[in-house]
Design an enzyme around this catalytic site. Structure first.
Site, short mmCIF file in Angstrom:
data_model
loop_
_atom_site.label_atom_id
_atom_site.label_comp_id
_atom_site.label_asym_id
_atom_site.label_seq_id
_atom_site.Cartn_x
_atom_site.Cartn_y
_atom_site.Cartn_z
N ASP A 43 0.78 -1.24 0.00
CA ASP A 43 0.00 0.00 0.00
C ASP A 43 0.82 1.30 0.00
O ASP A 43 0.46 2.27 0.68
CB ASP A 43 -0.96 0.02 1.20
N LYS B 255 -6.71 -4.76 -3.21
CA LYS B 255 -7.38 -5.41 -2.08
C LYS B 255 -8.40 -4.45 -1.46
O LYS B 255 -8.13 -3.26 -1.31
CB LYS B 255 -6.37 -5.86 -1.03
N CYS C 190 -2.21 -2.35 7.93
CA CYS C 190 -2.18 -3.28 6.80
C CYS C 190 -0.97 -4.21 6.82
O CYS C 190 -1.08 -5.37 6.42
CB CYS C 190 -2.23 -2.50 5.49
#
Length: 233
Positions: A28, A133, A166
């Site tokens: 990310d 995702k 995350c």
């Protein structure tokens, strides 16, 4: 690629891996989290806290790519119609801009928008895998697990943001599925220094309950034989 084991000095003890069955996972590193005007800033965070990861991760990229490791990037984001966005996630927090709202970089955390993409400094190169995702963990509602299985991956070298969210979720998911995870301490970042420290301690606690932690330089040094072989070709 050689199948000989390689060793990284790490906490709580040395991490041993086979480069042929190891993937570098980059979680990310998106404009919506890393730059002003994105989701991270809308939550009141200082996005500059994450940018210290860029320089060491750039060096890790160079080493991993030269050594021939599998490189997998993830991006958190949702479908334009928000059909994969739970109401609980949409309404969580006190953001000035919510997911799906229009911000300076396009609709916040929406797939295909400028802000949802990976920052220029760490952009994937041709052939590298990008996983979109909808949740915090890389395994949830994605093909991530299938891709790892197809490639025979057993070890993950984990980097990205944020450490306590995350990154931690993905490491915990991976641990439950039998993967060995090495988290590079200077290549993961949090908006909160205390969260960063504690999150890394939690990974290596109790004899490595979720995995191992090491600085990126130690991982790069471990790849030295492969890098020397690559340079000699």
């Amino acid at each position: 690629m050689t199948s000989a084991p390689f060793t990284v000095p790490a906490r709580p003890y040395d991490f041993t891996f086979d480069p042929a069955t190891t993937a570098l996972v980059v979680i990310d590193m998106q404009r919506d989290f890393m730059e002003p005007g994105g989701f991270g800033e809308s939550l009141g965070n200082d996005v500059s806290q994450l940018r210290s990861t860029i320089e060491p991760l750039t060096a890790v990229f160079a080493a991993a790519r030269a050594a021939g490791l599998t490189v997998i990037h993830t991006r958190e984001g949702h479908q334009p119609d928000l059909s994969d966005l739970p109401e609980a996630k949409l309404n969580r927090g006190n953001a000035t801009l919510k997911i799906g709202d229009v911000g300076p970089k396009g609709r916040i955390l929406i797939r295909g928008e400028y802000g949802q993409d990976i920052i220029d400094e760490l952009a994937p190169i041709e052939g590298e895998i990008v996983i979109d995702k909808p949740g915090k963990g890389a395994f949830y509602a994605t093909a991530f697990g299938d891709i790892l299985a197809e490639k025979g991956i057993r070890c993950l070298v984990v980097t990205g943001v944020t450490t306590e969210v995350c990154v931690h979720t993905t490491v915990r998911e991976a641990n439950d599925r039998g993967y060995e995870c090495l988290v590079l301490s200077d290549c993961v970042g949090s908006y909160f220094p205390e969260f960063q420290r504690v999150a890394l301690e939690m990974i290596a606690a109790q004899g490595g309950i979720f995995g191992w932690v090491a600085p990126s330089a130690a991982f790069i040094d471990a790849l030295a034989p492969l890098l020397a072989a690559s340079a000699a070709q």
